[in-house]
Design a protein around this motif. Sequence first.
Motif, PDB file in Angstrom:
ATOM      1  N   GLU A  79       0.906  12.600   2.024  1.00 38.83           N
ATOM      2  CA  GLU A  79       0.476  13.671   1.078  1.00 38.83           C
ATOM      3  C   GLU A  79      -0.452  12.307   0.098  1.00 38.83           C
ATOM      4  N   ASN A  80      -0.780  13.628  -1.021  1.00 34.71           N
ATOM      5  CA  ASN A  80      -2.248  12.545  -2.148  1.00 34.71           C
ATOM      6  C   ASN A  80      -1.086  11.965  -3.033  1.00 34.71           C
ATOM      7  N   GLN A  81      -1.762  10.629  -3.577  1.00 33.99           N
ATOM      8  CA  GLN A  81      -0.814   9.954  -3.932  1.00 33.99           C
ATOM      9  C   GLN A  81      -1.890   9.719  -5.124  1.00 33.99           C
ATOM     10  N   ASP A  82      -1.042   9.950  -6.446  1.00 35.53           N
ATOM     11  CA  ASP A  82      -1.131   9.418  -7.758  1.00 35.53           C
ATOM     12  C   ASP A  82      -1.549   7.849  -8.058  1.00 35.53           C
ATOM     13  N   GLY A  83      -2.727   7.244  -8.419  1.00 31.48           N
ATOM     14  CA  GLY A  83      -3.080   5.762  -8.308  1.00 31.48           C
ATOM     15  C   GLY A  83      -2.046   5.118  -9.546  1.00 31.48           C
ATOM     16  N   SER A  84      -2.276   5.529 -10.391  1.00 37.44           N
ATOM     17  CA  SER A  84      -1.150   5.296 -11.272  1.00 37.44           C
ATOM     18  C   SER A  84       0.006   4.585 -11.349  1.00 37.44           C
ATOM     19  N   GLU A  85       0.392   5.362  -9.899  1.00 37.79           N
ATOM     20  CA  GLU A  85       1.983   4.608 -10.128  1.00 37.79           C
ATOM     21  C   GLU A  85       1.812   3.638  -8.634  1.00 37.79           C
TER      22      GLU A  85
END
Length: 940
Positions: free
Chosen positions: A837-843
């Motif tokens: 699933e798509n990821q949040d880069g800031s995490e």
Amino acid sequence: MKGFNTIMKRYFSQKICIISATLTIPSTALLCWLVMRVLYQQMPEYGEFVTGYTTWTAYYKQGDMTLANLYIGGLLGFFLLYAVILTLLSKKWSWLCGSFDRTWEYTAKQRESYAWFEDACFLILFSEFLLALICFVIEAFFGMQPWLEKLFPILQCITLIGVGIFTNFVRRCGKDPAKQEQIRRQLKKYMEWGQWLLPLSFLMLWNYEYLRDGAVIRLYQSTKMETAVLVLVVFCTLWNRAFFRKHRADLRPAISLSTFLSLAVFASWTLPNGTISGTPLEMYHYGEIAEPLHELLNYGVVPYIDTMPIHGVCDYFQAAVGKLLFDGTYASIEPAMIVGCVLIAMATAAVFYYFIDNKLLGLLCVLLFSLFGDKYYYVRWAFALPFILIVFSKKMRKNFPMLLWSWTFISILSIAWNSSIGGACALATLPMILWECFHEKGWKIFFRLNEKEVRKKILPWYIPLLILGICFIPMFFAILRYIVENSAAILETTGDILKEELASRYVWYATFGFGFSLLAALIFPADKEGGEKKLAWYALLFLLIFNLVIVRYTFVRTQFGERGIIVTTICSLFLVLLIFLPSLEKRFSLWTAGMMAFLFLATVLTRGSNLLTMPAKVFERDTISDNYTYATVEETGIPGLGDIYITETQKKELMNLNTLVNDLCRDKKVVDMTNQLSHYNILNRENLMPFSSTYNTNNKVMQTRAIEVLEEKQPELIIVAPAWQHDSGSLSTRNYYMYQYIQKHYTPCKYENIIFLTNDDEVRAQFEPAYEEFAELTHIEDLKMLPKAWGNEYLKEEETEPLNVDWSLLDTNATELGEDQYVLNAEENYFLYTFPENQDGSEIPFLRITVRDESGSEEPLKFQGVVYFMDEGKGVREAHRFTFDGSEGSFLIPLTTSPWWSYSDQIQSMLLDFVHRSLEGKQVSIETEFETLKPLEEQH
């Protein structure tokens, strides 16, 4: 010291010392070469996520410091080793005993000849500068500059020939006893007349002429500056009147203090730039000068208490000159820098005058070495040479209460001025103070305070000193705290690559030339007696301690020898003026004269000014390019900028920035992270941060404190562009810890060509988003050796922890062997990974890639690594990437340093690419793991 003196006198003859010093030079060079050849191959191990000029190539910067200490230790160690060996051999080889030196006492005739030579030199110097001043006055009143400038070299030659003939005539006539007194008085009269006119040199300080479209224009006109110049001229004239009356009965010409001050102006004055440079680099450097005083006067920010001036109180000096003598705007920084340097040169000249007995050599030093040719960096060194000249002078050493007072007073001032340089001077002179206090019983004078005469001499000096010392204590502890916090990472964050700079003989001498002074100080004590020998040991201890301490400053950022040459010059002049010269004035010594000549001539050749071209400064003019336009306050609407020639681009940028922060967002708090410190001064805004700039907020402790300020103050605007990327870094890599906070709480917007970050919804609604522009500014694609340096085991254990992120290998052109084992089949080998699933880069802050060569090949593994990351629906051609220099080992890719990663929540896939012609057929293991920063309380 007595025991060591006895050993030196009994065992180490002068021959042994000279031979030992000669053998020490190649031995130390060989030792340094052998050790550093191995040491520089090491990979640096960083204790924090820091970047600087050396981190991109993983240069072993600690090796430079090791080299400096090894060099000093080698000189001392090899000298003692050879001296001991030769002393043992001298029992069989008697020729090693004794001395190479030739000494003799001066005859009355020789002293008379030197007096004539000294007067002739003074007369030649005075005549050259008087000629220049006469031409300056003629040009000022009659405007005949073009042809007068061309004629000046011819007039110089005629003057030199005329003065030479006259001085020779004086010498010949002086041999006739009947005419001797009359001739001497005539010579004295001419020299005094010349000294009456020399204060006219101060008029140069209000004359700033430039050429623009063929016309002569004047800039930086200031009534305050003109008044100060007239006061100086009147003061020097009155001083000369009183001085020459006092010495009216003397046969020898007297040299006035005003002469030293006047010629110091010639030596240090240069024409200021007629423009303000539009480059961000200069906006940074000039901001270091302008911003601290602006904060103090407008917002009550006290140095060392409320903020840490990056270089010390010296950062306030030139801006104070601009406030006191010019209009105090940013435009006045240019002339203020020059006048500030002139004032420092005058103060140094006064020290030469009062504390160096040989006035000719003192005046030559004023002319040759004023500011050491560096109008910007020398300000930091302003106290160094005066400190040494005063504390080691004969006047101070024979009066212990004044010696202790002067050492304490100047130590406080010089440490406040610049802690690194001032601290080195204070520590290096401390052994002499302690020896004089305890061994020579200097402390006994304080037990006589019950005597009225003693109290009169001591208490008026020491009571103010005690008050000053008590006031300095909070500053001193603040300095210590700053040094402790900043020292851990300063090598990596501010250092440069010494190995790359050692490409010329000048840089070699500038960097290591202080060793010649150290060897000369080791040779000099041989065969000396009494007070002369004690002074020689003081000098040796001073040079040893001073250089051991100051290399922490000069070898961090060597700047192609620009720092080292100042240290080399100071060490040479110290020996020449305070050790060798007093010895030679008593009796002639061939070796002492030779060492003195070598050090002085080497200093003249590397850092001395040209005395023939110096008088022509009176004709100096600069042409203002058509690339610059004259911007007035009425046009720009920026009072803090002043009236100045500036580029259209820079003018537009400053006007846009002024509109943004002082008009559209006038009620918002602003932090400037462009590294252009001048913006605070120009726009009259307060610097909310605890440190001057993001470039100087370069380690974890500083950035943690900066985050605390950001959380407390909550500035709505953080200006990030147009920016200055120093040492190849950007905001996200230079200030990694602070940027992690910023990218989670701020988003990018733009106004015209200004890019800024904001945490305010009202501001976001008012301005356009600028994600792409900010990413292009901040993203560093080629990380070079940084991932290797950041991938070390210490940082893995202390700073990061694994992050559980699911992803899988979708495709590869390598042959899979199982358990992360692969056979590489081509020059370019790719591994495509996808997320479920798509990821949040800031995490996801980091990707660790560990590569091991399992093929057993003797050829080291070497490749270029590429990390692509793609949002949903995008392919490799639309991807953004990091590249790095790969080899066997662990690599930490700082993903969140790229805004394209950290501001995206649609990251779907990543591709790892390993490229090199030697990879084909290699069997390797490739392990990947995502990591994040540990919570602050768990970090080291």
